[in-house]
Design a protein around this motif. Structure first.
Motif, PDB file in Angstrom:
ATOM      1  N   ARG A  94      91.699  23.921  21.715  1.00 46.66           N
ATOM      2  CA  ARG A  94      91.398  25.082  20.872  1.00 46.66           C
ATOM      3  C   ARG A  94      90.147  25.718  21.483  1.00 46.66           C
ATOM      4  NH1 ARG A  94      91.550  22.630  16.615  1.00 46.66           N
ATOM      5  NH2 ARG A  94      89.356  22.150  16.335  1.00 46.66           N
ATOM      6  N   ILE A  95      90.333  26.902  22.061  1.00 44.41           N
ATOM      7  CA  ILE A  95      89.289  27.538  22.871  1.00 44.41           C
ATOM      8  C   ILE A  95      88.882  28.875  22.262  1.00 44.41           C
ATOM      9  CG2 ILE A  95      88.741  28.497  25.153  1.00 44.41           C
ATOM     10  CD1 ILE A  95      90.829  26.580  26.335  1.00 44.41           C
ATOM     11  N   LEU A  96      87.582  29.143  22.309  1.00 45.98           N
ATOM     12  CA  LEU A  96      87.050  30.444  21.934  1.00 45.98           C
ATOM     13  C   LEU A  96      86.417  31.056  23.182  1.00 45.98           C
ATOM     14  CD1 LEU A  96      86.232  32.627  19.875  1.00 45.98           C
ATOM     15  CD2 LEU A  96      84.180  31.243  19.388  1.00 45.98           C
TER      16      LEU A  96
ATOM     17  N   ALA B 131      83.266  30.913  15.794  1.00 41.14           N
ATOM     18  CA  ALA B 131      83.084  29.476  16.030  1.00 41.14           C
ATOM     19  C   ALA B 131      82.845  28.729  14.720  1.00 41.14           C
ATOM     20  CB  ALA B 131      81.926  29.248  17.003  1.00 41.14           C
ATOM     21  N   GLU B 132      82.091  29.350  13.810  1.00 41.92           N
ATOM     22  CA  GLU B 132      81.840  28.716  12.509  1.00 41.92           C
ATOM     23  C   GLU B 132      83.133  28.523  11.727  1.00 41.92           C
ATOM     24  OE1 GLU B 132      78.918  31.351  10.826  1.00 41.92           O
ATOM     25  OE2 GLU B 132      77.261  30.309  11.799  1.00 41.92           O
ATOM     26  N   ASN B 133      84.070  29.455  11.862  1.00 39.52           N
ATOM     27  CA  ASN B 133      85.343  29.364  11.145  1.00 39.52           C
ATOM     28  C   ASN B 133      86.373  28.501  11.860  1.00 39.52           C
ATOM     29  OD1 ASN B 133      84.592  31.062   8.966  1.00 39.52           O
ATOM     30  ND2 ASN B 133      84.929  32.848  10.256  1.00 39.52           N
ATOM     31  N   LEU B 134      86.417  28.592  13.180  1.00 39.70           N
ATOM     32  CA  LEU B 134      87.465  27.922  13.962  1.00 39.70           C
ATOM     33  C   LEU B 134      87.130  26.495  14.365  1.00 39.70           C
ATOM     34  CD1 LEU B 134      88.220  30.884  16.397  1.00 39.70           C
ATOM     35  CD2 LEU B 134      89.701  30.100  14.535  1.00 39.70           C
ATOM     36  N   HIS B 135      85.843  26.195  14.512  1.00 38.67           N
ATOM     37  CA  HIS B 135      85.393  24.910  15.057  1.00 38.67           C
ATOM     38  C   HIS B 135      86.174  24.571  16.331  1.00 38.67           C
ATOM     39  CE1 HIS B 135      83.603  23.364  11.016  1.00 38.67           C
ATOM     40  NE2 HIS B 135      83.306  24.621  11.255  1.00 38.67           N
ATOM     41  N   PRO B 136      86.052  25.416  17.352  1.00 35.95           N
ATOM     42  CA  PRO B 136      86.814  25.191  18.578  1.00 35.95           C
ATOM     43  C   PRO B 136      86.353  23.937  19.309  1.00 35.95           C
ATOM     44  CG  PRO B 136      85.167  26.878  18.927  1.00 35.95           C
ATOM     45  CD  PRO B 136      85.141  26.540  17.460  1.00 35.95           C
TER      46      PRO B 136
END
Length: 138
Positions: free
Chosen positions: A16-18, A54-59
């Motif tokens: 899971r990448i941002l 990033a805060e929402n996805l926790h990549p």
């Protein structure tokens, strides 16, 4: 059944990448390439929006440009590292800055890796695999 063919055609588990880069063309191209490799990829075009995502996805992985207006990659990385969920996130600088001083600054900011644009997808994939295998043995 020939298992060698399975090895070459089976998709590796994706990350899971941002991707965060103010150059939208660069970010979009990298996102498409990473998706073709079987990753779940999200894209943002600035440090603040990247931090919110990033805060929402926790990549598992954040690929950050350094030279962005507003909140640059160094500051974005430091903010991610301050979060409980961000301590184990793999953060890679993908930047045009390639001097030794630049690499030292990314390390001091909390980056796990430093790659120079334009990135070779094989180099990025190898770096991620190395960082994740090292993480599992620590």
């Amino acid at each position: 059944m020939n298992t060698e063919n399975l090895k070459t055609t089976a998709k590796a588990p994706g990350y899971r990448i941002l991707v965060v880069d103010d150059n939208q063309d660069s970010a979009t191209t990298l996102t498409m390439l990473l998706k073709l490799k079987g990753n779940e990829v999200h894209t943002r075009y600035g440090g603040r929006t990247g931090l919110e995502a990033a805060e929402n996805l926790h990549p598992q992985v954040v690929i950050l440009d350094i030279g962005m207006p507003g909140m640059d990659g160094y500051e974005t990385c430091r903010h991610i590292r301050q979060q409980p969920w961000g301590k184990d996130t793999v953060i890679v600088a993908l930047t045009g800055y390639g001097r030794e001083e630049d690499k030292r600054k990314t390390q001091e900011a909390g980056f796990d890796g430093h790659l120079i644009k334009p990135v070779d997808l094989a180099s990025l994939t190898q770096l991620l695999d190395t960082l994740f295998s090292r993480e599992r043995t620590d």
